[in-house]
Design an enzyme around this catalytic site. Structure first.
Site, mmCIF file in Angstrom:
data_model
loop_
_atom_site.group_PDB
_atom_site.id
_atom_site.type_symbol
_atom_site.label_atom_id
_atom_site.label_comp_id
_atom_site.label_asym_id
_atom_site.label_seq_id
_atom_site.Cartn_x
_atom_site.Cartn_y
_atom_site.Cartn_z
ATOM 1 N N ASP A 1 0.818 -1.213 0.000
ATOM 2 C CA ASP A 1 0.000 0.000 0.000
ATOM 3 C C ASP A 1 0.851 1.262 0.000
ATOM 4 O O ASP A 1 0.383 2.332 -0.400
ATOM 5 C CB ASP A 1 -0.904 0.033 1.239
ATOM 6 C CG ASP A 1 -1.879 -1.130 1.297
ATOM 7 O OD1 ASP A 1 -1.936 -1.909 0.326
ATOM 8 O OD2 ASP A 1 -2.580 -1.260 2.314
ATOM 9 N N ASP B 1 -2.689 5.692 -2.849
ATOM 10 C CA ASP B 1 -2.010 4.587 -2.196
ATOM 11 C C ASP B 1 -1.310 3.787 -3.290
ATOM 12 O O ASP B 1 -1.823 3.659 -4.413
ATOM 13 C CB ASP B 1 -2.999 3.674 -1.475
ATOM 14 C CG ASP B 1 -3.555 4.287 -0.196
ATOM 15 O OD1 ASP B 1 -3.240 5.455 0.103
ATOM 16 O OD2 ASP B 1 -4.345 3.595 0.491
ATOM 17 N N HIS C 1 -7.925 0.107 -3.707
ATOM 18 C CA HIS C 1 -6.814 -0.738 -4.119
ATOM 19 C C HIS C 1 -7.236 -1.672 -5.260
ATOM 20 O O HIS C 1 -8.347 -2.195 -5.286
ATOM 21 C CB HIS C 1 -6.201 -1.505 -2.961
ATOM 22 C CG HIS C 1 -5.698 -0.595 -1.882
ATOM 23 N ND1 HIS C 1 -5.329 -1.058 -0.631
ATOM 24 C CD2 HIS C 1 -5.502 0.765 -1.852
ATOM 25 C CE1 HIS C 1 -4.923 -0.021 0.119
ATOM 26 N NE2 HIS C 1 -5.026 1.085 -0.616
ATOM 27 N N ASP D 1 -5.754 -4.569 -6.355
ATOM 28 C CA ASP D 1 -5.354 -5.966 -6.391
ATOM 29 C C ASP D 1 -6.389 -6.955 -5.864
ATOM 30 O O ASP D 1 -6.068 -8.129 -5.654
ATOM 31 C CB ASP D 1 -4.001 -6.166 -5.689
ATOM 32 C CG ASP D 1 -3.907 -5.479 -4.343
ATOM 33 O OD1 ASP D 1 -4.927 -4.981 -3.860
ATOM 34 O OD2 ASP D 1 -2.792 -5.443 -3.782
ATOM 35 N N CYS E 1 -1.073 -7.750 -1.056
ATOM 36 C CA CYS E 1 -0.997 -6.560 -0.200
ATOM 37 C C CYS E 1 0.163 -6.638 0.782
ATOM 38 O O CYS E 1 0.795 -5.628 1.098
ATOM 39 C CB CYS E 1 -2.288 -6.409 0.609
ATOM 40 S SG CYS E 1 -3.797 -6.346 -0.346
#
Length: 376
Positions: free
Chosen positions: A108, A194, A245, A247, A351
């Site tokens: 992140d 991020d 995010h 992913d 992550c």
């Protein structure tokens, strides 16, 4: 780098995040013990403050240590973040939070783009100084390699004006009606991103508009990376009404193949450059075990948060057998690692890692003269 959960704290309420108890979640590190615990806690106690339970941290660290051991056994040099005290309050001229968070998810915070190590702005106040858990390592890398560039994005104020707190009050119906506005809990006043909102494919970087990345952040990345021969593209996923995010939504597995989220398809306009070059999108199956701990703020789609080690090898969570089958059908060796105890700490296998150096080069997969994939 593989993260750790030592000294982890519950994230405090703030304009970028209003943490809520997962009422379907259980207790225990894997989230499937004592089903219904989340509902009881939500009804009788509410969101807690301060440190997470020692046994929960220990279970997460055992799985993170296990991942580090698996990577080392395959010849990967593994580093770990420094152990810092996240319990301290944080105060600037613009905001104050009662405590910080943890160092479980270095993905992140940092991204590697070619010879550049890039520090993200971050979007949450409790994560403002999280990069310091790996700053010493970055400094050592910079001193050791004269070709490495170390870039830190402008530190945002994180003042109240940087956020749109009214967004949290919108109903699901209202968010659905506004899905093509791509307007979330952060405004566009300051560049915000991020690092986990980014994914690099050769000389191209794809960045998601989300709750943790705004258009100004993408524009900053575009201007900063263009002189280094890197193109930056915005990607949007309109059916993800609270995106955070990339992913758990769009995961490149190897050149020509992307693992996609069936509930969050990419905007067709943004998919065009992939389709023009023959890239295939394969949908992740529904999770075999969608349960998460009561304190987890992540979605069930951590199931597709896999870590690609090479064009032929992928690390996946041990219980996600349907995903294993999909990946094996695509010709991958699937390394199965238990990781559900880490879910409470904000992420999955991708992550919890940050790739510093890979054995690949700056391939331009999307240039008009680059090859088109026929079969992959």
């Amino acid at each position: 780098v593989v993260g750790h959960a030592t000294h982890a704290q519950f994230p405090p309420a703030q304009p970028a995040m209003l943490p809520t108890i997962n009422i379907e979640g259980g207790s225990g590190g894997a989230g499937n013990e004592h089903a219904g615990a989340g509902a009881v806690l939500a009804r009788e106690i509410g969101w807690p403050l301060g440190p997470k339970k020692k046994s929960v941290i220990e279970r997460a660290n055992a799985e993170l240590d296990g991942l580090a051991a698996v990577l080392e056994a395959r010849g990967v040099v593994v580093h770990r973040p420094e152990v810092l005290d996240w319990s301290m309050p944080l105060e600037t001229p613009f905001f104050r939070v009662a405590n910080m968070y943890c160092a479980a998810c270095p993905r992140d915070v940092l991204a590697t783009v070619g010879n550049i190590v890039l520090e993200a702005t971050m979007s949450r106040r409790d994560r403002y100084f999280e990069v310091h858990a790996v700053r010493r390592l970055v400094r050592e890398l910079w001193r050791r390699d004269s070709g490495m560039l170390w870039k830190a994005a402008p530190r945002p104020s994180m003042a109240d004006s940087m956020y749109n707190e009214g967004w949290w009050q919108l109903s699901t119906k209202e968010r659905y009606a506004r899905m093509h506005d791509y307007s979330f809990c952060i405004t566009n006043d300051e560049p915000i991103f991020d690092a986990a909102d980014m994914v690099r494919i050769g000389t191209d970087v794809f960045v998601q508009l989300s709750m943790t990345c705004n258009a100004a952040g993408i524009e900053w990345l575009r201007r900063e990376l263009a002189p280094h021969g890197v193109r930056v593209h915005t990607v949007r996923f309109p059916y993800d009404l609270a995106p955070s995010h990339l992913d758990c939504t769009f995961v490149p597995l190897r050149p020509g193949l992307v693992l996609t989220n069936p509930e969050r398809p990419i905007l067709e306009e943004d998919a065009a450059m992939f389709r023009a070059k023959g890239w295939r999108f394969v949908d992740a199956p529904q999770p075999n075990n969608p349960s998460r701990p009561w304190a987890s703020q992540s979605s069930k789609w951590l199931s597709m948060n896999v870590l690609s080690l090479s064009p032929t090898t992928v690390v996946a969570e041990a219980e996600e057998v349907d995903l294993h089958a999909v990946l094996e059908d695509e010709g991958f060796e699937v390394v199965k690692v238990p990781f559900r105890a880490v879910y409470e700490f904000g992420g999955g296998l991708h992550c919890a890692t940050w790739d510093i150096c890979r054995d690949d080069g700056p391939v331009d997969w999307f240039h008009e003269d680059s090859p088109t994939f026929k079969e992959n």
